[in-house]
Scaffold this motif. Structure first.
Motif, PDB file in Angstrom:
ATOM      1  N   UNK A 187       5.621  -4.478   0.135  1.00 15.61           N
ATOM      2  CA  UNK A 187       4.226  -4.647  -0.256  1.00 15.61           C
ATOM      3  C   UNK A 187       3.963  -4.060  -1.628  1.00 15.61           C
ATOM      4  N   UNK A 188       3.129  -4.739  -2.380  1.00 12.27           N
ATOM      5  CA  UNK A 188       2.784  -4.297  -3.725  1.00 12.27           C
ATOM      6  C   UNK A 188       1.276  -4.293  -3.901  1.00 12.27           C
ATOM      7  N   UNK A 189       0.818  -3.440  -4.765  1.00 18.13           N
ATOM      8  CA  UNK A 189      -0.595  -3.417  -5.127  1.00 18.13           C
ATOM      9  C   UNK A 189      -0.716  -3.714  -6.615  1.00 18.13           C
ATOM     10  N   UNK A 190      -1.659  -4.597  -6.946  1.00 19.50           N
ATOM     11  CA  UNK A 190      -1.927  -4.899  -8.352  1.00 19.50           C
ATOM     12  C   UNK A 190      -3.109  -4.048  -8.787  1.00 19.50           C
ATOM     13  N   UNK A 201       0.862   1.723  -1.468  1.00 17.26           N
ATOM     14  CA  UNK A 201       0.794   3.043  -0.837  1.00 17.26           C
ATOM     15  C   UNK A 201      -0.131   2.972   0.365  1.00 17.26           C
ATOM     16  N   UNK A 202       0.161   3.788   1.367  1.00 16.93           N
ATOM     17  CA  UNK A 202      -0.670   3.823   2.564  1.00 16.93           C
ATOM     18  C   UNK A 202      -2.101   4.176   2.177  1.00 16.93           C
ATOM     19  N   UNK A 203      -3.049   3.412   2.650  1.00 17.85           N
ATOM     20  CA  UNK A 203      -4.446   3.669   2.321  1.00 17.85           C
ATOM     21  C   UNK A 203      -4.985   2.719   1.261  1.00 17.85           C
ATOM     22  N   UNK A 204      -4.069   1.970   0.618  1.00 18.76           N
ATOM     23  CA  UNK A 204      -4.505   1.000  -0.389  1.00 18.76           C
ATOM     24  C   UNK A 204      -5.257  -0.147   0.258  1.00 18.76           C
ATOM     25  N   UNK A 205      -6.316  -0.589  -0.390  1.00 17.77           N
ATOM     26  CA  UNK A 205      -6.985  -1.816   0.009  1.00 17.77           C
ATOM     27  C   UNK A 205      -7.647  -2.444  -1.205  1.00 17.77           C
ATOM     28  N   UNK A 206      -7.882  -3.731  -1.135  1.00 18.54           N
ATOM     29  CA  UNK A 206      -8.420  -4.462  -2.277  1.00 18.54           C
ATOM     30  C   UNK A 206      -9.777  -3.905  -2.685  1.00 18.54           C
ATOM     31  N   UNK A 218      -2.478   5.976 -19.915  1.00 20.19           N
ATOM     32  CA  UNK A 218      -2.260   7.348 -19.434  1.00 20.19           C
ATOM     33  C   UNK A 218      -3.504   8.226 -19.443  1.00 20.19           C
ATOM     34  N   UNK A 219      -4.629   7.690 -19.836  1.00 20.23           N
ATOM     35  CA  UNK A 219      -5.807   8.548 -19.917  1.00 20.23           C
ATOM     36  C   UNK A 219      -6.847   8.226 -18.847  1.00 20.23           C
ATOM     37  N   UNK A 220      -6.846   7.000 -18.400  1.00 21.38           N
ATOM     38  CA  UNK A 220      -7.865   6.622 -17.444  1.00 21.38           C
ATOM     39  C   UNK A 220      -7.482   7.061 -16.036  1.00 21.38           C
ATOM     40  N   UNK A 221      -8.451   7.569 -15.320  1.00 23.13           N
ATOM     41  CA  UNK A 221      -8.255   7.809 -13.898  1.00 23.13           C
ATOM     42  C   UNK A 221      -9.270   6.970 -13.146  1.00 23.13           C
ATOM     43  N   UNK A 222      -9.420   5.766 -13.597  1.00 21.71           N
ATOM     44  CA  UNK A 222     -10.389   4.861 -12.993  1.00 21.71           C
ATOM     45  C   UNK A 222      -9.743   3.499 -12.819  1.00 21.71           C
ATOM     46  N   UNK A 223      -8.808   3.475 -11.898  1.00 18.20           N
ATOM     47  CA  UNK A 223      -8.105   2.239 -11.600  1.00 18.20           C
ATOM     48  C   UNK A 223      -8.714   1.576 -10.370  1.00 18.20           C
ATOM     49  N   UNK A 224      -8.667   0.275 -10.353  1.00 16.46           N
ATOM     50  CA  UNK A 224      -9.136  -0.473  -9.196  1.00 16.46           C
ATOM     51  C   UNK A 224      -7.999  -1.344  -8.684  1.00 16.46           C
ATOM     52  N   UNK A 225      -7.882  -1.459  -7.388  1.00 17.93           N
ATOM     53  CA  UNK A 225      -6.889  -2.367  -6.815  1.00 17.93           C
ATOM     54  C   UNK A 225      -7.455  -3.780  -6.825  1.00 17.93           C
ATOM     55  N   UNK A 226      -6.791  -4.636  -7.564  1.00 22.00           N
ATOM     56  CA  UNK A 226      -7.243  -6.023  -7.704  1.00 22.00           C
ATOM     57  C   UNK A 226      -6.741  -6.879  -6.544  1.00 22.00           C
ATOM     58  N   UNK A 227      -5.525  -6.597  -6.126  1.00 18.84           N
ATOM     59  CA  UNK A 227      -4.877  -7.493  -5.181  1.00 18.84           C
ATOM     60  C   UNK A 227      -3.752  -6.742  -4.480  1.00 18.84           C
ATOM     61  N   UNK A 228      -3.514  -7.088  -3.231  1.00 21.41           N
ATOM     62  CA  UNK A 228      -2.349  -6.563  -2.523  1.00 21.41           C
ATOM     63  C   UNK A 228      -1.555  -7.761  -2.029  1.00 21.41           C
ATOM     64  N   UNK A 229      -0.278  -7.743  -2.311  1.00 24.15           N
ATOM     65  CA  UNK A 229       0.542  -8.863  -1.857  1.00 24.15           C
ATOM     66  C   UNK A 229       1.869  -8.345  -1.341  1.00 24.15           C
TER      67      UNK A 229
END
Ligand SMILES: [Zn+2]
Length: 77
Positions: A20-23, A38-43, A56-67
């Motif tokens: 499984x991968x997370x985008x 990773x466990x706990x990931x969701x779109x 390397x500076x942002x700590x504001x990532x969003x999960x776009x897709x899990x496949x």
């Protein structure tokens, strides 16, 4: 992927391993990249505890897709 490929995957499913991968998308530099699921990931989850791989500076990532993809453990790349 064509129909022949899908048929092959279904035939061999028992010996394939699901990976499984997370985008992820960075809201700072707008980069998108893939990392292992990773466990706990969701779109659309916001990852405030992970750094962006690109800037390397942002700590504001969003999960776009899990496949997920099916890997043949016997086949080496
Ligand atoms: Zn970034």
């Amino acid at each position: 992927m064509n129909l022949l490929d899908i048929g092959e995957i279904l035939d061999r499913k028992d010996r394939f391993v699901e990976r499984k991968h997370s985008v992820l998308k960075c809201n700072e530099c707008k980069a998108t990249y893939t990392r292992d699921f990773k466990v706990g990931d969701y779109t659309f989850k916001k990852l405030t505890d992970e750094e962006c791989n690109e800037c390397k500076k942002s700590k504001w990532l969003t999960i776009e897709e899990i496949y997920s993809e099916w890997k043949d453990p016997k086949k080496k790349k």
